[in-house]
Each structure stands twice: as C-alpha cells, then as structure tokens.
Design a protein around this motif. Sequence first.
Motif, PDB file in Angstrom:
ATOM      1  N   GLY A  21       0.769  -1.231   0.000  1.00  0.00           N
ATOM      2  CA  GLY A  21       0.000   0.000   0.000  1.00  0.00           C
ATOM      3  C   GLY A  21       0.804   1.287   0.000  1.00  0.00           C
ATOM      4  O   GLY A  21       0.237   2.370   0.088  1.00  0.00           O
ATOM      5  N   TYR A  26       2.790   1.456  -8.178  1.00  0.00           N
ATOM      6  CA  TYR A  26       2.648   2.782  -8.800  1.00  0.00           C
ATOM      7  C   TYR A  26       4.017   3.305  -9.229  1.00  0.00           C
ATOM      8  O   TYR A  26       4.183   3.796 -10.353  1.00  0.00           O
ATOM      9  CB  TYR A  26       1.995   3.735  -7.787  1.00  0.00           C
ATOM     10  CG  TYR A  26       1.899   5.177  -8.225  1.00  0.00           C
ATOM     11  CD1 TYR A  26       0.778   5.648  -8.910  1.00  0.00           C
ATOM     12  CD2 TYR A  26       2.913   6.085  -7.922  1.00  0.00           C
ATOM     13  CE1 TYR A  26       0.687   6.976  -9.286  1.00  0.00           C
ATOM     14  CE2 TYR A  26       2.831   7.414  -8.296  1.00  0.00           C
ATOM     15  CZ  TYR A  26       1.718   7.859  -8.976  1.00  0.00           C
ATOM     16  OH  TYR A  26       1.630   9.184  -9.348  1.00  0.00           O
ATOM     17  N   THR A 224      -4.079   8.828  -9.357  1.00  0.00           N
ATOM     18  CA  THR A 224      -4.739   7.689  -8.706  1.00  0.00           C
ATOM     19  C   THR A 224      -5.888   7.208  -9.587  1.00  0.00           C
ATOM     20  O   THR A 224      -6.059   6.015  -9.829  1.00  0.00           O
ATOM     21  CB  THR A 224      -5.307   8.094  -7.323  1.00  0.00           C
ATOM     22  OG1 THR A 224      -4.331   8.844  -6.617  1.00  0.00           O
ATOM     23  CG2 THR A 224      -5.703   6.874  -6.505  1.00  0.00           C
TER      24      THR A 224
HETATM   25  N1  ADP Z   1       2.126   9.258  -5.614  1.00  0.00           N
HETATM   26  C1  ADP Z   1       0.897   8.800  -5.849  1.00  0.00           C
HETATM   27  N2  ADP Z   1      -0.058   9.606  -6.364  1.00  0.00           N
HETATM   28  C2  ADP Z   1      -1.306   9.152  -6.581  1.00  0.00           C
HETATM   29  N3  ADP Z   1      -1.724   7.909  -6.308  1.00  0.00           N
HETATM   30  C3  ADP Z   1      -0.823   7.029  -5.801  1.00  0.00           C
HETATM   31  C4  ADP Z   1       0.524   7.424  -5.550  1.00  0.00           C
HETATM   32  N4  ADP Z   1       1.183   6.360  -5.051  1.00  0.00           N
HETATM   33  C5  ADP Z   1       0.307   5.352  -5.006  1.00  0.00           C
HETATM   34  N5  ADP Z   1      -0.909   5.738  -5.444  1.00  0.00           N
HETATM   35  C6  ADP Z   1      -2.134   4.922  -5.478  1.00  0.00           C
HETATM   36  O1  ADP Z   1      -2.257   4.290  -4.199  1.00  0.00           O
HETATM   37  C7  ADP Z   1      -2.745   2.960  -4.314  1.00  0.00           C
HETATM   38  C8  ADP Z   1      -1.742   1.976  -3.713  1.00  0.00           C
HETATM   39  O2  ADP Z   1      -0.574   1.975  -4.495  1.00  0.00           O
HETATM   40  P1  ADP Z   1       0.108   0.617  -5.013  1.00  0.00           P
HETATM   41  O3  ADP Z   1       1.170   1.005  -5.970  1.00  0.00           O
HETATM   42  O4  ADP Z   1      -0.911  -0.343  -5.484  1.00  0.00           O
HETATM   43  O5  ADP Z   1       0.762   0.099  -3.646  1.00  0.00           O
HETATM   44  P2  ADP Z   1       1.658  -1.214  -3.354  1.00  0.00           P
HETATM   45  O6  ADP Z   1       2.074  -1.780  -4.671  1.00  0.00           O
HETATM   46  O7  ADP Z   1       2.793  -0.716  -2.536  1.00  0.00           O
HETATM   47  O8  ADP Z   1       0.766  -2.121  -2.568  1.00  0.00           O
HETATM   48  C9  ADP Z   1      -2.999   2.752  -5.806  1.00  0.00           C
HETATM   49  O9  ADP Z   1      -4.320   3.046  -6.077  1.00  0.00           O
HETATM   50  C10 ADP Z   1      -2.068   3.769  -6.468  1.00  0.00           C
HETATM   51  O10 ADP Z   1      -2.495   4.149  -7.762  1.00  0.00           O
END
Ligand code: ADP
Length: 254
Positions: A21, A26, A224
Amino acid sequence: MNKNDKSNINHIIGIVSGKGGVGKSYVTGSLAVELAKQGYRVGILDGDVTGPSIPHMFNIDSGVYGDEEIIYPAASKVFHIKIISSALLLAHDEDPIMWRGPLIGSLVTQFYTTVNWGELDYLLIDFPPGTSDVAISAFANIPVDGIILVTTPQQMVQQIVKKTYKMAKEMKVKLIGVIENMAYIVLPESKEKYYLYGQNKLENLQKTFPIKVLGSLPLLPANTKLVDEGKIEVTDTSAFTNVVESLIKELEYE
Ligand SMILES: Nc1ncnc2c1ncn2[C@@H]1O[C@H](COP(=O)(O)OP(=O)(O)O)[C@@H](O)[C@H]1O
Ligand SMILES: [Mg+2]
C-alpha cells in the motif's frame, strides 16, 4: 545465479517496500513509463505474484504467449513496455494464487529465466512487499543491479530501512536508494508543495543511514484515478525525471 541467454538486458532493478500500500507498483509502473518516454526500452516483471497489479494499471489482460520452453511478454499499448505477470497467465483476474512461498519464489525466477525479453535497457521487478522468502530466493537467482526501496513518510521509519539495508547486505545486493512516495500534495491555488508529514523525515534518516534518496514524490489524485482506470501511460510522470537522473547516476558508480 541463473542466466537468461534469450534476452539482452542492460539493467535489472528490483523495487521493494516494507509493506503493501505504499505505492510500490505505482512507482514501478510510473518509472517504467518515464523511462520509456525518455526513449529507453523497458520491461516490467510483476513479481508480486499473489497481488499482481501491473496489468490492471496498463489495461492489459492478455498478450503473453509461448510454449513449454519460452514465454514472450505482453506489450503495453502506448510505449510498448514489455510486461509479465501471473495475472496474465490465469484465466480469470480474480483467481487467487494459493501457491506457497518456495513455489512463488521459483515462479518469479522463471519469469526472468524463461521469458524472452529481447533487448531491454531496463527491467523493473515489482517485488512482493516485505523481506520475504520470495524476495530472497529471487535475489539469489536473478542478477539484479540493485534495489530501490519505496516508502511513505509514515513508513520512513528506521526499522524498515534498517531491515532492507540488512537484507541487501546479506544478499549482496546493492541498495540503490530510497523513494519517498506521497510525501506532499501540490496546493491547487498557489501550486505550493504541502508536505503532509513534515519535511525532516529524510534528513533524520540520512543521519543514521548513508542511503541515497532518489526522490520525493507528490500524491497526485488525478494519477490515482487514471492508474485505476488502466491509463498509467497517460499520467503526469514529471516527478520521475529526477528519479531517472539519480538512478542513472547511481548505476554509473557501480
Ligand atoms: N504518488 C501517488 N499519487 C497518486 N496515487 C498514488 C501514488 N502512489 C500510489 N498511489 C495509489 O495508491 C494505491 C496503492 O498503491 P500501489 O502502488 O498499489 O501500492 P503497493 O504496490 O505498494 O501495494 C494505488 O491506487 C495507487 O495508484
Ligand atoms: Mg503492488
């Protein structure tokens, strides 16, 4: 260390995090897009086998093909980023993979060894969160140049960095640097950066760990939404230009 003589890959970078999370996927996806925008040939190995989210971000659900010996990755629509993910090998997106640790570890390794990646400048690996067996077995088998740790400011605690630092050392993997994700928002009127958790986290951290900071990223609500709609290739990745610059510099020092 396993070899892949079907492919010619210049740099293999692992993207890791202390827990889920924090935006690891991302960052992996956006970094790939920014590198591709700059003209590099890029691939993503979605190593987060039990929670694969890369194909969704790129809106692809097929395109992987091959036989028993060799697998060809799917390609993204805009920048032709090559992608391999367990989500692309299953009949239904929702099917959970219930495999146990060692098997998952070898699946990640196979995504490297049996895939024909062709010619790549960068292969980014989205690792499962944490310092798991999967990560450890993959590091032992895939010749990564190094790893990048993604954290959020709340997560930017000594413990996680210390753990990753230790793991990297034990695995003889270079910890290239850390990316602080969701560090600030840009205020709509004044365009000022508002640091959600204060700005001193990184400085404090660097006092105890000689770790390179590759970048602090804004939380961009527009991104997002786009990422969730499978449109990561049209997001604003300008916050990653500095990251790419620092990354290339770090890789030159090897
Ligand atoms: N810098 C950012 N700006 C906007 N949304 C983000 C950002 N970083 C992450 N997100 C959003 O937050 C959520 C969690 O990110 P994710 O990459 O799936 O986390 P992880 O892979 O670490 O579990 C996703 O919906 C992602 O698109
Ligand atoms: Mg993820």
